[in-house]
Motif scaffolding. Structure first.
Motif, PDB file in Angstrom:
ATOM      1  N   TYR A 116       3.067   1.446  -3.597  1.00  0.00           N
ATOM      2  CA  TYR A 116       2.365   1.751  -5.015  1.00  0.00           C
ATOM      3  C   TYR A 116       0.932   2.271  -4.915  1.00  0.00           C
ATOM      4  O   TYR A 116       0.369   2.277  -5.966  1.00  0.00           O
ATOM      5  CB  TYR A 116       2.044   0.202  -5.333  1.00  0.00           C
ATOM      6  N   ASN A 117       0.683   2.725  -3.732  1.00  0.00           N
ATOM      7  CA  ASN A 117      -0.699   3.496  -3.592  1.00  0.00           C
ATOM      8  C   ASN A 117      -1.741   2.706  -4.149  1.00  0.00           C
ATOM      9  O   ASN A 117      -2.794   3.352  -4.913  1.00  0.00           O
ATOM     10  CB  ASN A 117      -0.689   5.068  -4.230  1.00  0.00           C
TER      11      ASN A 117
ATOM     12  N   GLU B 168       0.947  -1.274   0.046  1.00  0.00           N
ATOM     13  CA  GLU B 168       0.048   0.110  -0.095  1.00  0.00           C
ATOM     14  C   GLU B 168       0.918   1.186  -0.095  1.00  0.00           C
ATOM     15  O   GLU B 168       0.561   2.297  -0.701  1.00  0.00           O
ATOM     16  CB  GLU B 168      -0.847  -0.053   1.256  1.00  0.00           C
ATOM     17  N   ALA B 169       1.968   1.191   0.889  1.00  0.00           N
ATOM     18  CA  ALA B 169       2.732   2.392   0.965  1.00  0.00           C
ATOM     19  C   ALA B 169       3.639   2.606  -0.272  1.00  0.00           C
ATOM     20  O   ALA B 169       3.613   3.733  -0.626  1.00  0.00           O
ATOM     21  CB  ALA B 169       3.648   2.290   1.951  1.00  0.00           C
TER      22      ALA B 169
ATOM     23  N   LYS C  22      -5.077  -0.199  -2.775  1.00  0.00           N
ATOM     24  CA  LYS C  22      -5.760  -0.924  -1.600  1.00  0.00           C
ATOM     25  C   LYS C  22      -5.228  -2.298  -1.565  1.00  0.00           C
ATOM     26  O   LYS C  22      -4.921  -3.196  -2.488  1.00  0.00           O
ATOM     27  CB  LYS C  22      -7.198  -0.911  -1.705  1.00  0.00           C
TER      28      LYS C  22
END
Length: 267
Positions: free
Chosen positions: A50-51, A47-48, A53
């Motif tokens: 590759y942005n 998540e951090a 969910k």
């Protein structure tokens, strides 16, 4: 194909590399594995970086059909366009069929992990792909599925199931816009202390997945990696000329690995 991807067996190795590669191109990722504690850290990192969910689901092999009911509920309503069936289980070490300790439990676990999980994940997620007219299923088998594999008999047989299952599923649902691919990887390093070093013939998981992804839509059954394809081609050629030479060679390799493992246990 869709907004979400599902990857099983993604706590390390090829599965983790697939999860990161799919996130890199913008897909939200559902991580499914028996080891959910490790997956939570992996999910946070994805998540951090590759942005996207993420969602973590535990696959409890001891719960039978109930664990698949949980997966079905947890994935309901999500547009899942990619499924990577990577979860797999092999022998603790190469061994003759009757000589493996705790074989009655280990063989059933291998069959469940390598056959039942793949079948049920496709059963759960394929219907929505058919409805949308697009989707990708990648079933990870092994090179041993198509080569003589003494001392890994049950494992190799379950991976042969994955090959046959994938081929025929592609025939059934290719006309609905779904791609079903089966991978036959050889040795891939997994960054553990007992894993072989990466090299020309032994790629890292990241390098392997980078290569395998380029074969989607081009090859339905493939090693996914050029050097592995060359190796399997040479072995099949020699087998046609002299089957006994390949069989003896494979037995020697497996017995060598078996003896090394037994020495480690004793030490």
């Amino acid at each position: 194909m869709g907004k979400w991807a599902v990857v099983t067996g993604c706590s390390h190795g090829i599965g983790r590399a697939y999860a990161e590669a799919l996130a890199r191109i913008g897909l939200n990722v559902i991580l499914i594995s028996p080891d959910t504690e490790n997956l939570k850290a992996i999910a946070s990192n994805i998540e951090a970086m590759y942005n996207v969910k993420t969602k973590v689901i535990k696959l409890d092999l001891s719960e039978g059909l109930e664990t698949y009911n949980v997966i079905e509920k947890e994935t309901f309503g999500l547009e899942i366009g990619v499924l990577v069936n990577n979860l797999g289980m092999s022998y603790p070490h190469p061994e003759y069929f009757l000589d493996l300790p705790h074989k009655e439990k280990i063989y059933m676990s291998i069959i469940h992990c390598n056959v039942v999980v793949v079948t049920n994940m496709c059963r759960i997620l394929l219907p929505q792909m058919v409805v949308r007219g697009k989707g990708l299923i990648v079933n990870v088998a092994s090179m041993v599925a198509v080569l003589p594999s003494p001392l890994l008999t049950v494992f190799a047989a379950t991976k042969a199931y994955v090959v046959k299952f994938s081929r025929d599923l592609q025939i059934e649902y290719g006309k609905h816009g779904v791609i079903v691919q089966c991978l036959l990887p050889g040795t891939v390093t997994n960054h553990t202390t007992e894993s072989p070093r990466s090299g020309w013939m032994v790629p890292t998981p990241e390098k392997y997945v980078q290569s395998a992804i380029r074969t989607v839509g081009k090859e339905n059954v493939t090693t996914g990696f050029l050097q592995h394809s060359v190796l399997i081609g040479i072995m099949k050629f020699i087998y046609r000329i002299s089957p006994s030479s390949i069989i003896v060679w494979m037995i020697n390799i497996m017995e060598g690995n078996r003896n090394n493992a037994l020495r480690r246990y004793i030490g």
